[in-house]
Design a protein around this motif. Structure first.
Motif, PDB file in Angstrom:
ATOM      1  N   ARG A  21       1.776   6.732   4.198  1.00  0.00           N
ATOM      2  CA  ARG A  21       1.043   7.876   4.725  1.00  0.00           C
ATOM      3  C   ARG A  21       1.977   8.628   5.666  1.00  0.00           C
ATOM      4  O   ARG A  21       2.826   8.032   6.346  1.00  0.00           O
ATOM      5  N   SER A  47       8.758   9.324  -3.146  1.00  0.00           N
ATOM      6  CA  SER A  47       8.335   8.885  -4.481  1.00  0.00           C
ATOM      7  C   SER A  47       8.578   7.389  -4.626  1.00  0.00           C
ATOM      8  O   SER A  47       9.303   6.772  -3.834  1.00  0.00           O
ATOM      9  N   LYS A  48       7.986   6.814  -5.666  1.00  0.00           N
ATOM     10  CA  LYS A  48       8.135   5.387  -5.923  1.00  0.00           C
ATOM     11  C   LYS A  48       8.938   5.164  -7.200  1.00  0.00           C
ATOM     12  O   LYS A  48       8.705   5.809  -8.219  1.00  0.00           O
ATOM     13  N   HIS A  57       0.937   9.175  -3.284  1.00  0.00           N
ATOM     14  CA  HIS A  57       0.522   8.374  -4.437  1.00  0.00           C
ATOM     15  C   HIS A  57       1.726   8.056  -5.325  1.00  0.00           C
ATOM     16  O   HIS A  57       2.668   8.858  -5.428  1.00  0.00           O
ATOM     17  N   PRO A  58       1.708   6.917  -5.999  1.00  0.00           N
ATOM     18  CA  PRO A  58       2.878   6.477  -6.767  1.00  0.00           C
ATOM     19  C   PRO A  58       3.084   7.209  -8.086  1.00  0.00           C
ATOM     20  O   PRO A  58       4.169   7.121  -8.670  1.00  0.00           O
ATOM     21  N   ASP A  59       2.083   7.941  -8.575  1.00  0.00           N
ATOM     22  CA  ASP A  59       2.209   8.543  -9.895  1.00  0.00           C
ATOM     23  C   ASP A  59       2.977   9.858  -9.901  1.00  0.00           C
ATOM     24  O   ASP A  59       3.350  10.353 -10.966  1.00  0.00           O
ATOM     25  N   SER A  92       0.828  -1.198   0.000  1.00  0.00           N
ATOM     26  CA  SER A  92       0.000   0.000   0.000  1.00  0.00           C
ATOM     27  C   SER A  92       0.863   1.248   0.000  1.00  0.00           C
ATOM     28  O   SER A  92       2.067   1.204   0.284  1.00  0.00           O
ATOM     29  N   ASN A  93       0.253   2.381  -0.316  1.00  0.00           N
ATOM     30  CA  ASN A  93       0.984   3.636  -0.380  1.00  0.00           C
ATOM     31  C   ASN A  93       1.297   4.149   1.030  1.00  0.00           C
ATOM     32  O   ASN A  93       0.500   3.978   1.955  1.00  0.00           O
ATOM     33  N   TRP A  97       9.658   2.520  -2.447  1.00  0.00           N
ATOM     34  CA  TRP A  97       9.411   3.907  -2.072  1.00  0.00           C
ATOM     35  C   TRP A  97      10.706   4.510  -1.560  1.00  0.00           C
ATOM     36  O   TRP A  97      11.476   3.854  -0.849  1.00  0.00           O
ATOM     37  N   SER A 105       4.263   2.991   6.531  1.00  0.00           N
ATOM     38  CA  SER A 105       4.089   2.186   5.326  1.00  0.00           C
ATOM     39  C   SER A 105       3.974   0.721   5.723  1.00  0.00           C
ATOM     40  O   SER A 105       4.115   0.352   6.892  1.00  0.00           O
ATOM     41  N   ASP A 139      -1.751  11.509   2.407  1.00  0.00           N
ATOM     42  CA  ASP A 139      -1.609  10.346   1.544  1.00  0.00           C
ATOM     43  C   ASP A 139      -0.578  10.609   0.458  1.00  0.00           C
ATOM     44  O   ASP A 139      -0.473  11.723  -0.077  1.00  0.00           O
TER      45      ASP A 139
END
Length: 244
Positions: free
Chosen positions: A5, A45-46, A16-18, A2-3, A51, A105, A14
């Motif tokens: 926090r 970032s991912k 986000h991976p994008d 999961s992403n 991450w 995480s 939150d």
């Protein structure tokens, strides 16, 4: 996976991976309007299924630890590290203010053992021990941060104010500060030593970051300040008593 926090001052953010999630003075997570803080200081970032926490600033550094305080890294400008623990604590200073936030995480690539404490008035983190007076000094500098109930911000007092809090002279305080910084520097703690053998000018902030993040001192040590004040008051009262 999961992403992550992020927790700061009782609020949750939150990630986000994008796109990268930026942290700073003017960012996705606005830490403060502190002019000493970069507009964008840190980024989460991912990349390649991992991450990462990166320092995208140019001047400030951050202290990063796992939840046990046993694993500690100093994240300098342009450096980055993977987020491999379920909880990652991040501390940094801008001017006289120290900030901290927590990244939560589901990463559990590594596990660490817990800290142990010595029983002779000294605190032990690995090979590092503090004498009673050294620990008092560190707690006086970190008092505002140690009183926090959740990740946020705290002010680091000027040396004169910390010395007054302890009832020490400025000369005695500076000498003890030199001693504890030199001790930690000998044990490989970065950021306490300036150029050409001199101690760093921002050593108080770096000392607090390291001590709090690695659990070298914690909220339980705050009682030492009250005991020190009581002892000083008793000594003063005894001197003021007239002879029998």
């Amino acid at each position: 996976m999961s992403n992550p926090r992020i927790e700061f001052c009782g609020e949750w953010y939150d990630v986000h991976p994008d796109e990268p999630f930026y942290i700073g003075r003017d960012a996705d997570l606005v830490i403060d309007e502190n002019p000493f803080l970069h507009r964008r200081f840190l980024a989460v970032s991912k990349e390649n299924d991992l991450w990462w926490l990166a320092n995208v600033g140019t001047l400030l550094s951050a202290t990063v630890t796992d939840d046990s305080g046993q694993v500690q890294a100093w994240l300098a400008p342009n450096a980055r590290l993977p987020i491999v623990f379920p909880t990652l604590n991040v501390l940094f200073s801008a001017g006289s203010t120290t900030y901290d936030f927590t990244i939560h995480s589901t990463s559990d690539y590594f596990a660490t053992s817990q800290l142990t404490s010595a029983s002779s008035g000294e605190t032990t983190v690995g090979p590092i021990t503090l004498t009673t007076s050294q620990r008092l000094l560190v707690v006086a500098l970190a008092e505002d941060i140690l009183k926090q109930n959740s990740p946020g911000r705290g002010e680091i007092p000027a040396s004169a104010d910390a010395a007054a809090r302890l009832g020490w002279t400025q000369t005695a305080f500076n000498r003890k500060l030199d001693n504890v910084c030199e001790k930690l520097d000998r044990h490989g703690v970065q950021g306490l030593r300036g150029g050409r053998g001199k101690l760093a000018t921002n050593r108080r902030a770096r000392l607090v970051e390291y001590a709090v993040s690695t659990r070298l001192v914690d909220a339980d040590d705050l009682i030492l300040l009250d005991r020190n004040a009581d002892d000083a008051a008793e000594s003063t009262a005894g001197l003021a008593e007239p002879p029998a």
